[in-house]
Design an enzyme around this catalytic site. Structure first.
Site, PDB file in Angstrom:
ATOM      1  N   SER A 114     -96.175  71.272  -5.301  1.00  0.00           N
ATOM      2  CA  SER A 114     -97.445  71.742  -4.731  1.00  0.00           C
ATOM      3  C   SER A 114     -97.431  71.634  -3.208  1.00  0.00           C
ATOM      4  O   SER A 114     -96.697  70.840  -2.633  1.00  0.00           O
ATOM      5  CB  SER A 114     -98.605  70.906  -5.263  1.00  0.00           C
TER       6      SER A 114
HETATM    7  N1  SAH Z   1     -96.247  67.023  -9.087  1.00  0.00           N
HETATM    8  C1  SAH Z   1     -95.090  67.861  -9.082  1.00  0.00           C
HETATM    9  C2  SAH Z   1     -95.439  69.309  -9.303  1.00  0.00           C
HETATM   10  C3  SAH Z   1     -94.764  69.810 -10.510  1.00  0.00           C
HETATM   11  S1  SAH Z   1     -95.251  71.381 -11.113  1.00  0.00           S
HETATM   12  C4  SAH Z   1     -94.247  67.664  -7.838  1.00  0.00           C
HETATM   13  O1  SAH Z   1     -94.631  66.901  -6.952  1.00  0.00           O
HETATM   14  O2  SAH Z   1     -93.183  68.263  -7.767  1.00  0.00           O
HETATM   15  C5  SAH Z   1     -95.979  70.932 -12.652  1.00  0.00           C
HETATM   16  C6  SAH Z   1     -95.065  70.345 -13.681  1.00  0.00           C
HETATM   17  O3  SAH Z   1     -95.843  70.155 -14.852  1.00  0.00           O
HETATM   18  C7  SAH Z   1     -93.902  71.236 -14.102  1.00  0.00           C
HETATM   19  O4  SAH Z   1     -92.702  70.573 -13.846  1.00  0.00           O
HETATM   20  C8  SAH Z   1     -94.112  71.446 -15.603  1.00  0.00           C
HETATM   21  O5  SAH Z   1     -92.917  71.455 -16.362  1.00  0.00           O
HETATM   22  C9  SAH Z   1     -94.968  70.239 -15.952  1.00  0.00           C
HETATM   23  N2  SAH Z   1     -95.752  70.335 -17.188  1.00  0.00           N
HETATM   24  C10 SAH Z   1     -96.432  71.390 -17.697  1.00  0.00           C
HETATM   25  N3  SAH Z   1     -97.014  71.048 -18.864  1.00  0.00           N
HETATM   26  C11 SAH Z   1     -96.711  69.735 -19.093  1.00  0.00           C
HETATM   27  C12 SAH Z   1     -97.007  68.806 -20.132  1.00  0.00           C
HETATM   28  N4  SAH Z   1     -97.739  69.136 -21.210  1.00  0.00           N
HETATM   29  N5  SAH Z   1     -96.520  67.561 -20.044  1.00  0.00           N
HETATM   30  C13 SAH Z   1     -95.757  67.171 -18.994  1.00  0.00           C
HETATM   31  N6  SAH Z   1     -95.432  68.003 -17.985  1.00  0.00           N
HETATM   32  C14 SAH Z   1     -95.893  69.275 -18.032  1.00  0.00           C
END
Ligand code: SAH
Length: 260
Positions: free
Chosen positions: A101
């Protein structure tokens, strides 16, 4: 006994010119200029400080958040080809179709989390245990570990979970726990949480998160909005019940169930 701090990969050890017995009193043949200003870590300190100034100008006011954003080296969490963009206000691809993000979204969401009812009037306190859904590259989880006593972060994609493990290893954060699993069901073993923060947006906030939230705690999550897009939702659990607020429009990757 003096110990030498372990050097991190790609993290040049600071060179401070100290005269050795052999060179003391003599002009060294190679000028002993400190190399620190030329190291990427020092360069990134200055760029990160500018990012923090920008966040403050954009309205992030919580000193705990600004300190944490200034402390965590975002460039260590992005692909080497994207390092130059690490401190720009932009989301970046982290592989497997997912994104890290924007810094101002991370800061905004953590600032909201720290405004949980239990911390009202305590601007210097840390949050207690926090659950993050969507570890991705591990950046936000690392920032969270600077403002919370314990962080549990769940990722459903094995490839990203492994990558985040590698990314956070050099920081040796004993209070940050990365889990592979489906965050839709939360993580009951760490409950109750003072805060729950999601980096992926679903239809609605799963019931499990509300159950695992402590009284006085807060959920900050993107969810589908009536207008067809996504909006940030804040849910507070108080002794008298749940309080829900819908805030600004956001764009997050979808919350999906199951592990892949
Ligand atoms: N906070 C992260 C942003 C990651 S993007 C950072 O700093 O990089 C969001 C992430 O949520 C993705 O990697 C995706 O695979 C994950 N995601 C989506 N649904 C999910 C779920 N049910 N449980 C765990 N992770 C999930």
């Amino acid at each position: 006994m003096a110990t030498t701090p372990p050097s991190r990969p790609g993290f040049p050890v600071r060179l401070t010119p100290t005269a050795s017995a052999a060179t003391r009193g003599r002009q060294p043949s190679v000028p002993m200029r400190p190399l620190v200003s030329a190291t990427p870590s020092m360069a990134s300190d200055a760029i990160r400080a500018r990012m923090v100034q920008r966040l403050a100008a954009q309205g992030v006011a919580d000193a705990r958040v600004l300190r944490a954003m200034g402390a965590v080296e975002r460039h260590r969490f992005v692909d080497s080809a994207l390092v130059n963009q690490a401190y720009e206000d932009t989301s970046l691809p982290i592989g497997l179709g997912q994104t890290i993000s924007k810094p101002n979204v991370v800061a905004r969401m953590i600032e909201l989390l720290l405004a949980a009812p239990a911390l009202a009037g305590k601007p210097n306190d840390r949050l207690g245990r926090v659950l993050e859904i969507g570890t991705g590259c591990g950046y936000q989880a690392t920032v969270l570990s600077h403002v919370a006593s314990e962080v549990y972060s769940i990722e459903r994609l094995r490839g990203l979970h492994e990558r985040a493990r590698t990314n956070i290893r050099p920081f040796r954060l004993a209070t940050l726990h990365l889990l592979l699993g489906d965050g839709m069901v939360g993580y009951a073993k760490g409950a109750p949480y003072a805060g729950i923060i999601a980096a992926a947006g679903g239809e609605a906030v799963p019931e499990a998160w509300i159950e695992q939230l402590a009284v006085g705690g807060r959920i900050v999550a993107p969810t589908h909005s009536a207008a067809g897009g996504q909006a940030l939702v804040v849910i507070d659990k108080t002794v008298t019940g749940l309080q829900r607020r819908i805030l600004e429009a956001v764009h997050f990757v979808p919350l999906k169930s199951g592990i892949a």
